[in-house]
Motif scaffolding. Structure first.
Motif, mmCIF file in Angstrom:
data_model
loop_
_atom_site.group_PDB
_atom_site.id
_atom_site.type_symbol
_atom_site.label_atom_id
_atom_site.label_comp_id
_atom_site.label_asym_id
_atom_site.label_seq_id
_atom_site.Cartn_x
_atom_site.Cartn_y
_atom_site.Cartn_z
ATOM 1 N N LYS A 53 0.836 -1.195 0.000
ATOM 2 C CA LYS A 53 0.000 0.000 0.000
ATOM 3 C C LYS A 53 0.875 1.251 0.000
ATOM 4 O O LYS A 53 1.827 1.367 0.774
ATOM 5 C CB LYS A 53 -0.884 -0.028 1.242
ATOM 6 N N HIS A 54 0.558 2.190 -0.896
ATOM 7 C CA HIS A 54 1.315 3.441 -0.983
ATOM 8 C C HIS A 54 0.834 4.398 0.108
ATOM 9 O O HIS A 54 -0.355 4.626 0.268
ATOM 10 C CB HIS A 54 1.123 4.078 -2.362
ATOM 11 N N ILE A 55 1.788 4.946 0.850
ATOM 12 C CA ILE A 55 1.460 5.934 1.870
ATOM 13 C C ILE A 55 1.904 7.292 1.342
ATOM 14 O O ILE A 55 3.078 7.525 1.090
ATOM 15 C CB ILE A 55 2.170 5.622 3.196
ATOM 16 N N GLY A 56 0.954 8.180 1.177
ATOM 17 C CA GLY A 56 1.261 9.504 0.659
ATOM 18 C C GLY A 56 0.638 10.579 1.511
ATOM 19 O O GLY A 56 -0.121 10.304 2.441
ATOM 20 N N ALA A 57 0.952 11.801 1.200
ATOM 21 C CA ALA A 57 0.406 12.930 1.947
ATOM 22 C C ALA A 57 -1.056 13.124 1.586
ATOM 23 O O ALA A 57 -1.458 12.967 0.438
ATOM 24 C CB ALA A 57 1.185 14.191 1.628
ATOM 25 N N VAL A 58 -1.855 13.438 2.574
ATOM 26 C CA VAL A 58 -3.272 13.675 2.351
ATOM 27 C C VAL A 58 -3.463 15.018 1.651
ATOM 28 O O VAL A 58 -4.280 15.157 0.759
ATOM 29 C CB VAL A 58 -4.041 13.645 3.693
ATOM 30 N N GLN A 59 -2.670 15.988 2.064
ATOM 31 C CA GLN A 59 -2.765 17.307 1.447
ATOM 32 C C GLN A 59 -1.835 17.367 0.247
ATOM 33 O O GLN A 59 -0.783 16.742 0.212
ATOM 34 C CB GLN A 59 -2.373 18.389 2.450
ATOM 35 N N THR A 60 -2.215 18.144 -0.736
ATOM 36 C CA THR A 60 -1.385 18.238 -1.928
ATOM 37 C C THR A 60 -0.213 19.185 -1.720
ATOM 38 O O THR A 60 0.855 18.966 -2.272
ATOM 39 C CB THR A 60 -2.225 18.724 -3.125
ATOM 40 N N ASP A 61 -0.397 20.239 -0.947
ATOM 41 C CA ASP A 61 0.667 21.220 -0.746
ATOM 42 C C ASP A 61 1.318 21.020 0.614
ATOM 43 O O ASP A 61 0.966 21.661 1.596
ATOM 44 C CB ASP A 61 0.108 22.647 -0.830
ATOM 45 N N VAL A 62 2.263 20.120 0.668
ATOM 46 C CA VAL A 62 2.973 19.889 1.917
ATOM 47 C C VAL A 62 4.375 20.489 1.875
ATOM 48 O O VAL A 62 5.101 20.441 2.843
ATOM 49 C CB VAL A 62 3.058 18.396 2.273
ATOM 50 N N THR A 63 4.757 21.041 0.742
ATOM 51 C CA THR A 63 6.062 21.679 0.635
ATOM 52 C C THR A 63 5.932 23.148 1.016
ATOM 53 O O THR A 63 4.845 23.647 1.303
ATOM 54 C CB THR A 63 6.615 21.546 -0.793
ATOM 55 N N THR A 64 7.037 23.845 1.000
ATOM 56 C CA THR A 64 7.044 25.246 1.420
ATOM 57 C C THR A 64 6.308 26.123 0.419
ATOM 58 O O THR A 64 6.294 25.881 -0.786
ATOM 59 C CB THR A 64 8.475 25.756 1.573
ATOM 60 N N ASP A 65 5.701 27.165 0.948
ATOM 61 C CA ASP A 65 5.038 28.161 0.131
ATOM 62 C C ASP A 65 5.988 29.328 -0.110
ATOM 63 O O ASP A 65 7.100 29.377 0.400
ATOM 64 C CB ASP A 65 3.787 28.687 0.846
ATOM 65 N N ASP A 66 5.512 30.304 -0.876
ATOM 66 C CA ASP A 66 6.291 31.527 -1.060
ATOM 67 C C ASP A 66 6.414 32.291 0.251
ATOM 68 O O ASP A 66 7.352 33.044 0.449
ATOM 69 C CB ASP A 66 5.635 32.423 -2.118
ATOM 70 N N PHE A 67 5.463 32.093 1.154
ATOM 71 C CA PHE A 67 5.473 32.806 2.422
ATOM 72 C C PHE A 67 6.532 32.254 3.376
ATOM 73 O O PHE A 67 6.900 32.908 4.330
ATOM 74 C CB PHE A 67 4.096 32.726 3.084
ATOM 75 N N ASP A 68 7.024 31.055 3.131
ATOM 76 C CA ASP A 68 7.984 30.428 4.029
ATOM 77 C C ASP A 68 9.436 30.751 3.686
ATOM 78 O O ASP A 68 10.341 30.279 4.360
ATOM 79 C CB ASP A 68 7.803 28.912 4.014
ATOM 80 N N ASN A 69 9.672 31.533 2.671
ATOM 81 C CA ASN A 69 11.036 31.790 2.242
ATOM 82 C C ASN A 69 11.791 32.714 3.185
ATOM 83 O O ASN A 69 12.979 32.550 3.390
ATOM 84 C CB ASN A 69 11.055 32.371 0.839
ATOM 85 N N GLU A 70 11.148 33.698 3.744
ATOM 86 C CA GLU A 70 11.809 34.669 4.599
ATOM 87 C C GLU A 70 10.961 34.917 5.839
ATOM 88 O O GLU A 70 9.749 34.726 5.820
ATOM 89 C CB GLU A 70 12.018 35.978 3.849
ATOM 90 N N PRO A 71 11.605 35.367 6.922
ATOM 91 C CA PRO A 71 10.827 35.659 8.124
ATOM 92 C C PRO A 71 9.939 36.883 7.921
ATOM 93 O O PRO A 71 10.290 37.814 7.194
ATOM 94 C CB PRO A 71 11.882 35.916 9.194
ATOM 95 N N ALA A 72 8.813 36.840 8.568
ATOM 96 C CA ALA A 72 7.885 37.963 8.509
ATOM 97 C C ALA A 72 8.424 39.114 9.356
ATOM 98 O O ALA A 72 9.275 38.907 10.228
ATOM 99 C CB ALA A 72 6.518 37.523 9.017
ATOM 100 N N PRO A 73 7.939 40.321 9.151
ATOM 101 C CA PRO A 73 8.415 41.460 9.947
ATOM 102 C C PRO A 73 8.239 41.263 11.448
ATOM 103 O O PRO A 73 9.106 41.641 12.236
ATOM 104 C CB PRO A 73 7.566 42.624 9.438
ATOM 105 N N TRP A 74 7.136 40.637 11.867
ATOM 106 C CA TRP A 74 6.938 40.422 13.299
ATOM 107 C C TRP A 74 7.913 39.378 13.842
ATOM 108 O O TRP A 74 8.277 39.423 15.001
ATOM 109 C CB TRP A 74 5.495 40.039 13.606
#
Length: 87
Positions: free
Chosen positions: A2-23
């Motif tokens: 049985k193949h075990i895969g991620a339930v969600q399609t977007d489990v990798t980093t987003d564009d928002f995860d590239n740099e720290p937020a101002p806060w």
């Protein structure tokens, strides 16, 4: 098999995860005295790894340890959180 895969399609980093937020940068800046004190303590501990501590080394170690504790106390008192939450 049985193949075990991620339930969600977007489990990798987003564009928002590239740099720290101002806060996040503000939080890091607020914690910088504690970070520097911990680095100083680590430097003293590393210098004592391969030789016995002299009286001067013991003083440096105690001073660096007190500096870390003081920085943690200031940070905890300013944020209004429990002391154990800062560590």
């Amino acid at each position: 098999m049985k193949h075990i895969g991620a339930v969600q399609t977007d489990v990798t980093t987003d564009d928002f995860d590239n740099e720290p937020a101002p806060w996040d940068l503000v939080d890091i800046e607020d914690e910088m005295p504690l970070i520097q004190a911990e680095i100083e303590l680590l430097d003293v501990q590393i210098s004592l790894l391969d030789r016995p501590a002299t009286e001067t080394d013991t003083r440096r170690l105690r001073r660096a340890h007190r500096k870390v504790l003081a920085a943690r106390l200031v940070l905890a008192n300013r944020d209004g959180v429990a002391f154990s939450d800062v560590a």
